[in-house]
Enzyme design. Structure first.
Site, PDB file in Angstrom:
ATOM      1  NE  ARG A 122     -19.695 -13.350  29.043  1.00  0.00           N
ATOM      2  CZ  ARG A 122     -19.466 -13.101  30.310  1.00  0.00           C
ATOM      3  NH1 ARG A 122     -18.316 -12.602  30.694  1.00  0.00           N
ATOM      4  NH2 ARG A 122     -20.381 -13.358  31.211  1.00  0.00           N
ATOM      5  CD  GLN A 127     -25.112  -8.505  23.934  1.00  0.00           C
ATOM      6  OE1 GLN A 127     -26.199  -8.067  23.580  1.00  0.00           O
ATOM      7  NE2 GLN A 127     -24.070  -7.729  24.147  1.00  0.00           N
ATOM      8  CG  ASP A 130     -23.348 -13.981  28.528  1.00  0.00           C
ATOM      9  OD1 ASP A 130     -22.918 -14.887  29.280  1.00  0.00           O
ATOM     10  OD2 ASP A 130     -22.842 -12.845  28.475  1.00  0.00           O
ATOM     11  CB  SER A 133     -24.368 -12.375  31.438  1.00  0.00           C
ATOM     12  OG  SER A 133     -23.127 -11.917  30.975  1.00  0.00           O
ATOM     13  CE1 TYR A 229     -15.260 -12.746  30.861  1.00  0.00           C
ATOM     14  CE2 TYR A 229     -14.584 -13.200  28.605  1.00  0.00           C
ATOM     15  CZ  TYR A 229     -15.495 -13.327  29.635  1.00  0.00           C
ATOM     16  OH  TYR A 229     -16.633 -14.037  29.435  1.00  0.00           O
TER      17      TYR A 229
HETATM   18  P1  NAD Z   1     -15.632 -11.981  35.410  1.00  0.00           P
HETATM   19  O1  NAD Z   1     -16.659 -12.747  36.168  1.00  0.00           O
HETATM   20  O2  NAD Z   1     -14.573 -12.715  34.677  1.00  0.00           O
HETATM   21  O3  NAD Z   1     -14.894 -10.987  36.458  1.00  0.00           O
HETATM   22  C1  NAD Z   1     -15.608 -10.117  37.295  1.00  0.00           C
HETATM   23  C2  NAD Z   1     -14.897  -8.783  37.374  1.00  0.00           C
HETATM   24  O4  NAD Z   1     -13.671  -8.918  38.115  1.00  0.00           O
HETATM   25  C3  NAD Z   1     -14.496  -8.180  36.040  1.00  0.00           C
HETATM   26  O5  NAD Z   1     -15.117  -6.921  35.902  1.00  0.00           O
HETATM   27  C4  NAD Z   1     -12.982  -8.062  36.124  1.00  0.00           C
HETATM   28  O6  NAD Z   1     -12.484  -6.908  35.462  1.00  0.00           O
HETATM   29  C5  NAD Z   1     -12.751  -7.969  37.597  1.00  0.00           C
HETATM   30  N1  NAD Z   1     -11.379  -8.305  38.057  1.00  0.00           N
HETATM   31  C6  NAD Z   1     -10.582  -9.321  37.673  1.00  0.00           C
HETATM   32  N2  NAD Z   1      -9.392  -9.273  38.318  1.00  0.00           N
HETATM   33  C7  NAD Z   1      -9.435  -8.207  39.153  1.00  0.00           C
HETATM   34  C8  NAD Z   1      -8.544  -7.641  40.089  1.00  0.00           C
HETATM   35  N3  NAD Z   1      -7.333  -8.156  40.304  1.00  0.00           N
HETATM   36  N4  NAD Z   1      -8.931  -6.530  40.752  1.00  0.00           N
HETATM   37  C9  NAD Z   1     -10.157  -5.982  40.534  1.00  0.00           C
HETATM   38  N5  NAD Z   1     -11.061  -6.457  39.672  1.00  0.00           N
HETATM   39  C10 NAD Z   1     -10.707  -7.579  38.979  1.00  0.00           C
HETATM   40  O7  NAD Z   1     -16.275 -10.954  34.399  1.00  0.00           O
HETATM   41  P2  NAD Z   1     -17.749 -10.802  33.832  1.00  0.00           P
HETATM   42  O8  NAD Z   1     -18.581 -10.159  34.861  1.00  0.00           O
HETATM   43  O9  NAD Z   1     -18.217 -12.092  33.317  1.00  0.00           O
HETATM   44  O10 NAD Z   1     -17.537  -9.786  32.611  1.00  0.00           O
HETATM   45  C11 NAD Z   1     -16.358  -9.065  32.383  1.00  0.00           C
HETATM   46  C12 NAD Z   1     -16.470  -8.167  31.176  1.00  0.00           C
HETATM   47  O11 NAD Z   1     -17.104  -8.779  30.073  1.00  0.00           O
HETATM   48  C13 NAD Z   1     -17.275  -6.930  31.433  1.00  0.00           C
HETATM   49  O12 NAD Z   1     -16.683  -5.903  30.685  1.00  0.00           O
HETATM   50  C14 NAD Z   1     -18.603  -7.212  30.853  1.00  0.00           C
HETATM   51  O13 NAD Z   1     -19.339  -6.056  30.537  1.00  0.00           O
HETATM   52  C15 NAD Z   1     -18.180  -7.967  29.638  1.00  0.00           C
HETATM   53  N6  NAD Z   1     -19.280  -8.806  29.149  1.00  0.00           N
HETATM   54  C16 NAD Z   1     -19.603  -8.738  27.821  1.00  0.00           C
HETATM   55  C17 NAD Z   1     -20.648  -9.517  27.352  1.00  0.00           C
HETATM   56  C18 NAD Z   1     -21.039  -9.496  25.917  1.00  0.00           C
HETATM   57  O14 NAD Z   1     -20.572  -8.710  25.175  1.00  0.00           O
HETATM   58  N7  NAD Z   1     -21.906 -10.420  25.521  1.00  0.00           N
HETATM   59  C19 NAD Z   1     -21.351 -10.333  28.194  1.00  0.00           C
HETATM   60  C20 NAD Z   1     -20.989 -10.360  29.551  1.00  0.00           C
HETATM   61  C21 NAD Z   1     -19.930  -9.603  29.999  1.00  0.00           C
END
Ligand code: NAD
Length: 379
Positions: A122, A127, A130, A133, A229
């Site tokens: 990521r 992006q 991805d 996402s 993450y």
């Molecule tokens: P994910 O599907 O792995 O998890 C979903 C959410 O669950 C996350 O926000 C995580 O913090 C939360 N979580 C995990 N354990 C938890 C707990 N015990 N209690 C409460 N919440 C909990 O995550 P995702 O949606 O794929 O993305 C996570 C991060 O990555 C975000 O910051 C997102 O903005 C970032 N991201 C970056 C890029 C990029 O830069 N290309 C792309 C996608 C996502």
């Protein structure tokens, strides 16, 4: 150089790997594309659409498998399909290499080069590739729509001559990509929304969407890894979150749960007692069901009712919006293909961070350390 698009074999799969638009771009660059008959029907693309995009269409699956040089897929192929691939062919898709490495064995053995869309790093340059996402965005939206349809209440505040209807209350657990889309969708429908996440950074994003962030004091605990993450929490920190969630869930009409930690079972956030404290008629929509679920009562792949609370545990929600899920996925795949298909040829540059990060197997061996240890653990 033949790119092959198959009809997905999973019963619950309605997406297609590449849409006619993506095929048109490939044929314009001189690649041959062959599509299995009916591959796009469930996502709104007919055989005729693929032919118009410059592809050939065939019902001979075995022949397509045997001649494919590049095989973009949604899900991993069944072992008997893998056994027909030629050595050096490339398969790219949601291969679930960390969850089910054994399902890739036949392809690895045959010397097929495997790329996993889940493992695309990521980083900014990736992006546009991805796919996680993209699918999380679709799933977050769809979860709210299904919950709103099922809820025996209206979502928005309504002032009528017969009196005022208060807005529905939605609680979103995990404010990553899916959670933020769920918040935005629920807000658009007029619900009052609260959300919780362990990552402090998520708080600002939640508030910017007009929802309330549930702050839990974890005593300055480091909850985020270098990749952005969530980290796996200690039992004590998880319990603090669960207590705050149980209080909010008690008065919620809909709880959408999305919390995941990559490579781990989804954290348990709603124990049975918290479900039993919720109001009859309320809904839990557990988007973490494929990773075991955030709710103790979730049955992955089923919708159950416990004490009047309906609990959805969908396994492939993005596939329930096949047109746009396929469109986004196809764009992500096309962007990835540009890295390995250059000047009409297949060129795999393993010095490229995106290629190195997402490559699972090559030349008969698993080349990704995490996948190799997952395979050894499960052997
Ligand atoms: P994910 O599907 O792995 O998890 C979903 C959410 O669950 C996350 O926000 C995580 O913090 C939360 N979580 C995990 N354990 C938890 C707990 N015990 N209690 C409460 N919440 C909990 O995550 P995702 O949606 O794929 O993305 C996570 C991060 O990555 C975000 O910051 C997102 O903005 C970032 N991201 C970056 C890029 C990029 O830069 N290309 C792309 C996608 C996502």
């Amino acid at each position: 150089m033949l790119v092959v698009i198959l009809k997905e074999s999973r019963q619950d799969e309605s997406r297609v790997a590449l849409t006619p638009d993506a095929v048109k771009a490939l044929t314009a660059k001189g690649f041959s594309v062959a599509v299995e008959s009916d591959a796009g029907t469930r996502s709104g693309a007919s055989d005729e659409d693929y032919k118009n995009a410059g592809a050939s269409v065939s019902g001979e699956r075995a022949e397509l498998l045997a001649t494919a040089d590049v095989l973009p897929v949604v899900n991993v192929l069944p072992a008997d399909d893998q056994a027909r691939l030629k050595s050096g062919a490339v398969m790219i898709g949601f291969l679930r290499p960390l969850d089910e490495p054994a399902a890739l064995e036949e392809a690895v053995k045959r010397g097929v080069t495997l790329f996993s869309m889940e493992l695309v790093p990521r980083i900014t340059r990736a992006q546009s590739m991805d796919a996680l996402s993209s699918m999380a965005t679709v799933a977050g939206y769809k979860a709210v729509i299904v919950a709103a349809d099922h809820l025996p209440k209206l979502f928005p505040l309504l002032m009528t001559a017969a009196g005022t209807i208060p807005p529905a209350k939605v609680l979103v657990l995990g404010a990553g990509v899916a959670g933020l889309q769920a918040i935005a969708t629920a807000r658009r429908l007029g619900a009052v929304v609260e959300a919780y996440d362990v990552r402090a950074a998520a708080g600002e994003q939640v508030k910017s969407l007009g929802a309330k962030f549930i702050d839990v004091d974890l005593g300055g605990l480091q909850t985020e890894d270098k990749g952005g993450y969530a980290k796996e929490l200690s039992p004590e920190a998880l319990e603090l979150g669960r207590q705050a969630i149980a209080r909010a869930a008690k008065t919620a009409d809909v709880v959408i749960t999305t919390a995941q930690v990559p490579g781990r079972r989804a954290p348990l956030m709603i124990p049975r007692a918290a479900v039993e404290d919720m109001r009859p008629g309320s809904i839990i929509f557990d988007l973490a069901a494929p990773a075991g679920g955030n709710c103790e009562m979730t049955k992955p792949g089923e919708t159950i009712v416990h004490n009047g609370v309906t609990i959805f545990g969908p396994m492939n929600l993005a596939a329930e919006m096949p047109v746009h899920a396929s469109m986004l996925y196809s764009r992500n795949l096309s962007n990835f293909l540009q890295l390995i298909l250059k000047n009409g040829e297949l060129k795999i540059d393993r010095a490229d961070e995106i290629i190195a990060g997402s490559c699972v197997a090559m030349g008969g061996e698993i080349v990704n350390e995490r996948v190799a240890s997952a395979a050894a653990r499960q052997a």
